[in-house]
Design a protein around this motif. Structure first.
Motif, PDB file in Angstrom:
ATOM      1  N   LEU A  10       0.849  -1.196   0.000  1.00  0.00           N
ATOM      2  CA  LEU A  10       0.000   0.000   0.000  1.00  0.00           C
ATOM      3  C   LEU A  10       0.880   1.240   0.000  1.00  0.00           C
ATOM      4  CD1 LEU A  10      -2.717  -1.057   2.597  1.00  0.00           C
ATOM      5  CD2 LEU A  10      -2.872  -1.119   0.102  1.00  0.00           C
ATOM      6  N   ASN A  11       0.458   2.244  -0.711  1.00  0.00           N
ATOM      7  CA  ASN A  11       1.198   3.504  -0.756  1.00  0.00           C
ATOM      8  C   ASN A  11       1.198   4.160   0.626  1.00  0.00           C
ATOM      9  OD1 ASN A  11       1.596   3.112  -3.503  1.00  0.00           O
ATOM     10  ND2 ASN A  11      -0.138   4.400  -4.081  1.00  0.00           N
ATOM     11  N   GLU A  12       2.165   5.016   0.829  1.00  0.00           N
ATOM     12  CA  GLU A  12       2.293   5.753   2.093  1.00  0.00           C
ATOM     13  C   GLU A  12       0.978   6.456   2.419  1.00  0.00           C
ATOM     14  OE1 GLU A  12       4.256   6.779   5.466  1.00  0.00           O
ATOM     15  OE2 GLU A  12       5.168   5.638   3.830  1.00  0.00           O
ATOM     16  N   ASP A  55       1.885  -5.949   1.926  1.00  0.00           N
ATOM     17  CA  ASP A  55       0.600  -5.895   2.606  1.00  0.00           C
ATOM     18  C   ASP A  55      -0.422  -6.937   2.157  1.00  0.00           C
ATOM     19  OD1 ASP A  55       1.091  -3.495   4.252  1.00  0.00           O
ATOM     20  OD2 ASP A  55       1.308  -2.521   2.298  1.00  0.00           O
ATOM     21  N   PHE A  56      -0.385  -7.313   0.896  1.00  0.00           N
ATOM     22  CA  PHE A  56      -1.404  -8.197   0.336  1.00  0.00           C
ATOM     23  C   PHE A  56      -0.719  -9.092  -0.682  1.00  0.00           C
ATOM     24  CE2 PHE A  56      -5.003  -9.187  -2.536  1.00  0.00           C
ATOM     25  CZ  PHE A  56      -6.011  -9.488  -1.630  1.00  0.00           C
ATOM     26  N   ALA A  57      -1.189 -10.325  -0.812  1.00  0.00           N
ATOM     27  CA  ALA A  57      -0.561 -11.261  -1.745  1.00  0.00           C
ATOM     28  C   ALA A  57      -1.597 -12.031  -2.550  1.00  0.00           C
ATOM     29  CB  ALA A  57       0.319 -12.246  -0.990  1.00  0.00           C
ATOM     30  N   ILE A  58      -1.188 -12.368  -3.765  1.00  0.00           N
ATOM     31  CA  ILE A  58      -1.954 -13.267  -4.626  1.00  0.00           C
ATOM     32  C   ILE A  58      -1.026 -14.403  -5.030  1.00  0.00           C
ATOM     33  CG2 ILE A  58      -2.994 -13.537  -6.900  1.00  0.00           C
ATOM     34  CD1 ILE A  58      -3.993 -10.685  -6.656  1.00  0.00           C
ATOM     35  N   ASN A  59      -1.526 -15.616  -4.926  1.00  0.00           N
ATOM     36  CA  ASN A  59      -0.794 -16.814  -5.319  1.00  0.00           C
ATOM     37  C   ASN A  59      -1.726 -17.583  -6.244  1.00  0.00           C
ATOM     38  OD1 ASN A  59       0.610 -19.208  -5.552  1.00  0.00           O
ATOM     39  ND2 ASN A  59       0.386 -19.772  -3.408  1.00  0.00           N
ATOM     40  N   SER A  60      -1.369 -17.661  -7.527  1.00  0.00           N
ATOM     41  CA  SER A  60      -2.250 -18.333  -8.473  1.00  0.00           C
ATOM     42  C   SER A  60      -1.443 -19.223  -9.399  1.00  0.00           C
ATOM     43  CB  SER A  60      -3.057 -17.308  -9.282  1.00  0.00           C
ATOM     44  OG  SER A  60      -2.192 -16.463 -10.017  1.00  0.00           O
ATOM     45  N   ALA A  61      -2.155 -20.073 -10.121  1.00  0.00           N
ATOM     46  CA  ALA A  61      -1.507 -20.950 -11.097  1.00  0.00           C
ATOM     47  C   ALA A  61      -2.395 -21.087 -12.325  1.00  0.00           C
ATOM     48  CB  ALA A  61      -1.234 -22.318 -10.484  1.00  0.00           C
ATOM     49  N   VAL A  62      -1.726 -21.172 -13.467  1.00  0.00           N
ATOM     50  CA  VAL A  62      -2.379 -21.382 -14.755  1.00  0.00           C
ATOM     51  C   VAL A  62      -1.627 -22.485 -15.495  1.00  0.00           C
ATOM     52  CG1 VAL A  62      -3.283 -19.028 -14.913  1.00  0.00           C
ATOM     53  CG2 VAL A  62      -1.028 -19.549 -15.853  1.00  0.00           C
ATOM     54  N   PHE A  87      -3.710   2.979  -5.357  1.00  0.00           N
ATOM     55  CA  PHE A  87      -3.276   3.061  -3.957  1.00  0.00           C
ATOM     56  C   PHE A  87      -2.148   2.107  -3.579  1.00  0.00           C
ATOM     57  CE2 PHE A  87      -7.181   0.481  -4.195  1.00  0.00           C
ATOM     58  CZ  PHE A  87      -6.692  -0.745  -3.753  1.00  0.00           C
ATOM     59  N   ALA A  88      -1.542   1.417  -4.537  1.00  0.00           N
ATOM     60  CA  ALA A  88      -0.493   0.454  -4.186  1.00  0.00           C
ATOM     61  C   ALA A  88       0.498   0.274  -5.334  1.00  0.00           C
ATOM     62  CB  ALA A  88      -1.123  -0.895  -3.838  1.00  0.00           C
TER      63      ALA A  88
END
Length: 97
Positions: A10-12, A55-62, A87-88
């Motif tokens: 996330l941005n400051e 701050d936030f994560a995505i874990n995906s597979a294709v 905002f990020a």
């Protein structure tokens, strides 16, 4: 298979409690049901308080590079990522496994 990892910072001055941030998180949560190329989908907020943490994560597979391209170009993905641009910042890693 290709693993697609994304870590968001996330941005400051931006809080995860802001409605626009929560809307962005919801937009990513909804991608699993909208994009058939996604064979695996996880996402969530960081739970640790460390200076180097994102701050936030995505874990995906294709399945392959073509599926990754279709996922990245999908209108739902573009719309969700567009929200986060406000905002990020983020980093990604795509690797075969």
């Amino acid at each position: 298979m290709i693993r697609h990892l994304v870590l968001f910072k996330l941005n400051e001055g931006v809080s995860r409690d802001e409605e626009r941030v929560q809307a962005g998180a919801r937009a990513f949560a909804e991608l699993k049901g909208q994009i058939p190329e996604l064979e695996h989908w996880e996402h969530g907020w960081n739970i640790t308080d460390r200076p180097i943490a994102y701050d936030f994560a995505i874990n995906s597979a294709v399945a392959d590079a073509d599926a990754l391209k279709r996922y990245l170009e999908h209108p739902a993905h573009q719309a969700a990522a567009g929200q986060w641009r406000e905002f990020a910042t983020w980093v990604i890693a795509d690797y075969e496994f």
